[in-house]
Motif scaffolding. Structure first.
Motif, mmCIF file in Angstrom:
data_model
loop_
_atom_site.group_PDB
_atom_site.id
_atom_site.type_symbol
_atom_site.label_atom_id
_atom_site.label_comp_id
_atom_site.label_asym_id
_atom_site.label_seq_id
_atom_site.Cartn_x
_atom_site.Cartn_y
_atom_site.Cartn_z
ATOM 1 N N ILE A 22 -8.892 -33.239 -12.523
ATOM 2 C CA ILE A 22 -9.346 -34.620 -12.713
ATOM 3 C C ILE A 22 -8.434 -35.309 -13.716
ATOM 4 N N GLU A 23 -8.282 -36.592 -13.548
ATOM 5 C CA GLU A 23 -7.378 -37.385 -14.384
ATOM 6 C C GLU A 23 -8.111 -38.667 -14.804
ATOM 7 N N ARG A 24 -8.059 -38.944 -16.097
ATOM 8 C CA ARG A 24 -8.776 -40.109 -16.614
ATOM 9 C C ARG A 24 -8.177 -41.423 -16.109
ATOM 10 N N LEU A 46 -7.999 -24.357 -23.863
ATOM 11 C CA LEU A 46 -7.121 -25.536 -23.886
ATOM 12 C C LEU A 46 -5.676 -25.107 -23.656
ATOM 13 N N VAL A 47 -4.894 -26.015 -23.064
ATOM 14 C CA VAL A 47 -3.474 -25.740 -22.834
ATOM 15 C C VAL A 47 -2.681 -27.029 -23.053
ATOM 16 N N GLY A 48 -1.426 -26.902 -23.466
ATOM 17 C CA GLY A 48 -0.570 -28.079 -23.664
ATOM 18 C C GLY A 48 -0.940 -28.858 -24.919
ATOM 19 N N VAL A 71 2.088 -32.447 -17.441
ATOM 20 C CA VAL A 71 2.835 -31.231 -17.098
ATOM 21 C C VAL A 71 1.956 -29.992 -17.265
ATOM 22 N N ALA A 72 1.140 -29.948 -18.326
ATOM 23 C CA ALA A 72 0.310 -28.752 -18.563
ATOM 24 C C ALA A 72 -0.686 -28.553 -17.428
ATOM 25 N N GLY A 73 -1.412 -29.603 -17.051
ATOM 26 C CA GLY A 73 -2.433 -29.482 -16.013
ATOM 27 C C GLY A 73 -1.827 -29.160 -14.652
ATOM 28 N N LEU A 133 6.300 -26.076 -24.217
ATOM 29 C CA LEU A 133 5.047 -25.401 -24.610
ATOM 30 C C LEU A 133 4.014 -25.494 -23.486
ATOM 31 N N ALA A 134 3.955 -26.652 -22.826
ATOM 32 C CA ALA A 134 2.991 -26.813 -21.723
ATOM 33 C C ALA A 134 3.299 -25.817 -20.606
ATOM 34 N N LEU A 135 4.598 -25.624 -20.319
ATOM 35 C CA LEU A 135 4.992 -24.733 -19.218
ATOM 36 C C LEU A 135 4.740 -23.264 -19.553
ATOM 37 N N GLY A 155 -8.863 -27.163 -20.330
ATOM 38 C CA GLY A 155 -8.556 -28.543 -20.706
ATOM 39 C C GLY A 155 -7.061 -28.745 -20.919
ATOM 40 N N ALA A 156 -6.472 -29.628 -20.096
ATOM 41 C CA ALA A 156 -5.047 -29.972 -20.236
ATOM 42 C C ALA A 156 -4.955 -31.478 -20.408
ATOM 43 N N ASP A 157 -5.918 -32.035 -21.157
ATOM 44 C CA ASP A 157 -6.055 -33.488 -21.212
ATOM 45 C C ASP A 157 -5.415 -34.115 -22.454
ATOM 46 N N PHE A 207 -1.451 -41.006 -11.443
ATOM 47 C CA PHE A 207 -0.636 -40.177 -12.334
ATOM 48 C C PHE A 207 0.001 -41.085 -13.375
ATOM 49 N N ARG A 208 -0.055 -40.678 -14.652
ATOM 50 C CA ARG A 208 0.577 -41.503 -15.678
ATOM 51 C C ARG A 208 2.080 -41.283 -15.648
ATOM 52 N N THR A 209 2.822 -42.370 -15.667
ATOM 53 C CA THR A 209 4.273 -42.261 -15.566
ATOM 54 C C THR A 209 4.911 -42.820 -16.830
ATOM 55 N N GLY A 210 6.214 -42.626 -16.928
ATOM 56 C CA GLY A 210 6.953 -43.204 -18.047
ATOM 57 C C GLY A 210 7.281 -42.164 -19.096
ATOM 58 N N GLY A 211 7.805 -42.659 -20.203
ATOM 59 C CA GLY A 211 8.249 -41.758 -21.267
ATOM 60 C C GLY A 211 9.732 -41.468 -21.145
ATOM 61 N N THR A 212 10.271 -40.967 -22.206
ATOM 62 C CA THR A 212 11.698 -40.630 -22.243
ATOM 63 C C THR A 212 11.912 -39.322 -21.477
ATOM 64 N N PRO A 213 13.161 -38.995 -21.126
ATOM 65 C CA PRO A 213 13.382 -37.669 -20.550
ATOM 66 C C PRO A 213 12.894 -36.597 -21.530
ATOM 67 N N SER A 237 4.369 -32.730 -30.978
ATOM 68 C CA SER A 237 4.877 -34.098 -31.125
ATOM 69 C C SER A 237 6.237 -34.262 -30.459
ATOM 70 N N PRO A 238 6.538 -35.507 -30.008
ATOM 71 C CA PRO A 238 7.845 -35.780 -29.401
ATOM 72 C C PRO A 238 9.006 -35.418 -30.338
ATOM 73 N N LEU A 239 8.769 -35.425 -31.652
ATOM 74 C CA LEU A 239 9.856 -35.097 -32.576
ATOM 75 C C LEU A 239 10.325 -33.655 -32.412
HETATM 76 C C1 LIG Z 1 2.653 -41.639 -20.297
HETATM 77 C C2 LIG Z 1 3.179 -40.556 -21.209
HETATM 78 C C3 LIG Z 1 4.451 -40.672 -21.761
HETATM 79 C C4 LIG Z 1 4.948 -39.668 -22.594
HETATM 80 N N1 LIG Z 1 6.200 -39.824 -23.127
HETATM 81 C C5 LIG Z 1 6.714 -38.852 -23.898
HETATM 82 C C6 LIG Z 1 8.015 -38.990 -24.458
HETATM 83 O O1 LIG Z 1 8.668 -40.000 -24.271
HETATM 84 N N2 LIG Z 1 8.512 -37.983 -25.224
HETATM 85 C C7 LIG Z 1 7.793 -36.834 -25.441
HETATM 86 O O2 LIG Z 1 8.271 -35.936 -26.133
HETATM 87 N N3 LIG Z 1 6.541 -36.694 -24.956
HETATM 88 C C8 LIG Z 1 5.981 -37.664 -24.187
HETATM 89 N N4 LIG Z 1 4.719 -37.518 -23.695
HETATM 90 C C9 LIG Z 1 3.984 -36.285 -24.019
HETATM 91 C C10 LIG Z 1 4.484 -35.128 -23.172
HETATM 92 O O3 LIG Z 1 4.321 -35.462 -21.812
HETATM 93 C C11 LIG Z 1 3.688 -33.891 -23.530
HETATM 94 O O4 LIG Z 1 3.923 -33.558 -24.898
HETATM 95 C C12 LIG Z 1 4.048 -32.616 -22.774
HETATM 96 O O5 LIG Z 1 4.610 -32.845 -21.509
HETATM 97 C C13 LIG Z 1 2.797 -31.751 -22.613
HETATM 98 O O6 LIG Z 1 1.999 -32.346 -21.632
HETATM 99 P P1 LIG Z 1 0.435 -32.287 -21.507
HETATM 100 O O7 LIG Z 1 0.207 -32.179 -20.036
HETATM 101 O O8 LIG Z 1 -0.160 -31.280 -22.401
HETATM 102 O O9 LIG Z 1 -0.051 -33.708 -22.050
HETATM 103 P P2 LIG Z 1 0.151 -35.171 -21.435
HETATM 104 O O10 LIG Z 1 1.500 -35.333 -20.849
HETATM 105 O O11 LIG Z 1 -0.254 -36.118 -22.499
HETATM 106 O O12 LIG Z 1 -0.890 -35.223 -20.223
HETATM 107 C C14 LIG Z 1 -2.273 -35.283 -20.428
HETATM 108 C C15 LIG Z 1 -2.903 -35.935 -19.212
HETATM 109 O O13 LIG Z 1 -4.318 -35.884 -19.353
HETATM 110 C C16 LIG Z 1 -4.856 -37.148 -19.048
HETATM 111 N N5 LIG Z 1 -6.129 -37.290 -19.763
HETATM 112 C C17 LIG Z 1 -6.335 -37.729 -21.026
HETATM 113 N N6 LIG Z 1 -7.651 -37.696 -21.320
HETATM 114 C C18 LIG Z 1 -8.279 -37.214 -20.216
HETATM 115 C C19 LIG Z 1 -9.630 -36.936 -19.907
HETATM 116 N N7 LIG Z 1 -10.587 -37.149 -20.799
HETATM 117 N N8 LIG Z 1 -9.919 -36.443 -18.675
HETATM 118 C C20 LIG Z 1 -8.944 -36.228 -17.752
HETATM 119 N N9 LIG Z 1 -7.643 -36.480 -18.000
HETATM 120 C C21 LIG Z 1 -7.314 -36.958 -19.226
HETATM 121 C C22 LIG Z 1 -3.792 -38.136 -19.484
HETATM 122 O O14 LIG Z 1 -3.960 -39.393 -18.859
HETATM 123 C C23 LIG Z 1 -2.544 -37.401 -19.037
HETATM 124 O O15 LIG Z 1 -2.243 -37.659 -17.690
HETATM 125 C C24 LIG Z 1 4.165 -38.513 -22.894
HETATM 126 C C25 LIG Z 1 2.878 -38.399 -22.342
HETATM 127 C C26 LIG Z 1 2.377 -39.407 -21.510
HETATM 128 C C27 LIG Z 1 0.971 -39.262 -20.945
#
Ligand SMILES: Cc1cc2nc3c(=O)[nH]c(=O)nc-3n(C[C@H](O)[C@H](O)[C@H](O)COP(=O)(O)OP(=O)(O)OC[C@H]3O[C@@H](n4cnc5c(N)ncnc54)[C@H](O)[C@@H]3O)c2cc1C
Length: 381
Positions: free
Chosen positions: A29-31, A290-292, A10-12, A308-310, A153-155, A35-41, A299-301
């Motif tokens: 870029i995505e590792r 860095l963001v997100g 969501v952050a990226g 925060l990411a938005l 960095g939103a990784d 796109f990674r899927t799944g997780g709770t709402p 943490s999910p808790l």
């Molecule tokens: C598969 C999945 C399931 C989740 N399920 C839940 C949940 O059930 N409940 C909850 O509260 N939160 C969950 N989260 C975390 C939640 O999505 C984040 O807390 C929130 O949305 C902020 O998102 P973010 O984009 O900062 O991080 P993330 O959602 O973790 O996204 C980070 C992305 O960066 C990618 N990445 C990692 N390392 C690298 C790299 N070196 N180079 C490029 N890309 C990289 C990851 O594959 C991922 O796609 C989950 C995250 C993922 C990835």
């Protein structure tokens, strides 16, 4: 500016939408291989809803809203209800929209202008600011090298950008003592169709452990959480993660635990991580920010990671607009606006693990009583 955004969570994605709307040239870029899927709402709360509204995405977000309702319960080892799930665990109000992570990600991807490059299966392995400080030279896992004006960095929690610029994860991670596994259940005998009258979400505890079915919109997820200190493992080794969860619940055949573990074994998109926070005194250095979760995972808790990411993505993009040619001033303004949201979210988890994964039978009983439920059945094993 030419901006590299590693990470397509969501952050990226939100950052890419915000930056391209302001005329920047963004590469994602995505590792992972896709796109990674799944997780709770997840919840979009408070000012993060304002961000979504300003992007014109609120109608679509509302359309995909998950009506998780209050129909979640804690059950005992025989499946009898012992307490309702606290409403604040469910959320959903005008100030809080629940949506699946996948739906939100898809809405953001659709909001990207055509032609934004997204390279999957790649990661950043080197970041060097040019001698004159005018660009960042980026080395990629694929062997490719390229220069950018900024790297944002939103990784995620285990950010490679953060490790390269700010040092080892161990220096900024705060482990909250709980690990969480999430898998899709494809054989939900309870028959969750996403309609009224479906079986509610059900969660069963024994000390230090929680196993259950989360049901929403016709989908069922297996959630398995347990208390333990940090577990050293490769975050990309799915087999090792499945083993860790299987060992944590080994010998427990009560209720639906074997079926839940079966889902963990089968789901190719099984998700597992330690419930942790990231605490950093600053989120930028030179031309990198860095963001997100990479910067300030709550943490999910907390139920606030996506919000925060938005807000982080919006504040960062807005600050870059307000300080053209001065990325340092922009990064500082972004941090000053975002920091109070982060502190609030990170402080909000104090009670979380106690409700979800109580550490003793006394604590389980006290939780159930506090929630107005009957006493838990103790003869679990
Ligand atoms: C598969 C999945 C399931 C989740 N399920 C839940 C949940 O059930 N409940 C909850 O509260 N939160 C969950 N989260 C975390 C939640 O999505 C984040 O807390 C929130 O949305 C902020 O998102 P973010 O984009 O900062 O991080 P993330 O959602 O973790 O996204 C980070 C992305 O960066 C990618 N990445 C990692 N390392 C690298 C790299 N070196 N180079 C490029 N890309 C990289 C990851 O594959 C991922 O796609 C989950 C995250 C993922 C990835």
């Amino acid at each position: 500016m030419r901006i590299l955004v590693p990470g397509t969570g969501v952050a990226g994605l939100a950052l890419a939408v915000e930056l391209t709307a302001r005329g920047h040239e963004v590469s994602l870029i995505e590792r992972a291989a896709e796109f990674r899927t799944g997780g709770t709402p997840i919840d979009i709360r408070g000012d993060a809803l304002g961000v979504v509204a300003r992007l014109g995405l609120l109608p679509r977000v509302r359309e995909h809203r998950v009506d998780a309702s209050e129909r979640g319960v804690f059950v005992d080892a025989h499946g009898a209800t012992v307490a309702p799930l606290p409403v604040e665990q469910v959320g959903d109000s005008d100030d809080d929209i629940e949506i699946t992570r996948d739906d939100l990600a898809r809405i953001l991807v659709d909001a990207l202008p055509p032609g934004v490059p997204i390279r999957f299966g790649d990661s950043v392995v080197a970041l060097d600011e040019n001698e004159d400080g005018g660009r960042v030279d980026v080395g990629f896992l694929s062997g490719h090298r390229e220069s950018f004006d900024l790297v944002l960095g939103a990784d995620g929690l285990h950010s490679a950008v953060r490790r390269l610029v700010f040092g080892p994860e161990a220096d900024c991670v705060r482990h909250l003592g709980v690990h969480l596994g999430i898998a899709h259940v494809t054989d939900d005998a309870a028959g969750n169709t996403g309609g009224a009258g479906d079986t509610p979400s059900e969660f069963c505890n024994y000390p230090g452990h929680m196993a259950g079915f989360m049901r929403f919109k016709g989908e069922t997820l297996a959630l398995l959480a347990f208390r333990a200190g940090p577990i050293d493992h490769d975050h990309h080794d799915l087999a090792a993660q499945r083993r860790i969860v299987a060992e944590a619940f080994a010998g427990h055949t009560e209720w639906e635990i074997p079926r839940l573990l079966g889902a963990v074994r089968r789901d190719p998109a099984f998700y597992f991580d330690a419930i942790s926070q990231i605490h950093l005194p600053a989120w930028h250095r030179g031309r990198v920010a860095l963001v997100g979760d990479a910067a300030y995972c709550a943490s999910p808790l907390s139920g606030r990671g996506t919000s925060l990411a938005l807000t982080g993505a919006a504040f960062l993009a807005e600050a870059l607009d307000r300080h053209p040619g001065d990325h340092t001033a922009a990064f500082e303004e972004y941090a000053a606006r975002q920091r109070p949201y982060v502190e609030f979210a990170q402080a909000s988890v104090d009670e979380g693990a106690g409700i979800v994964v109580p550490d003793s039978w006394e604590a389980i009983r006290a939780r159930n009583e506090a929630l107005g439920g009957a006493e838990a059945v103790e003869s679990v094993r």
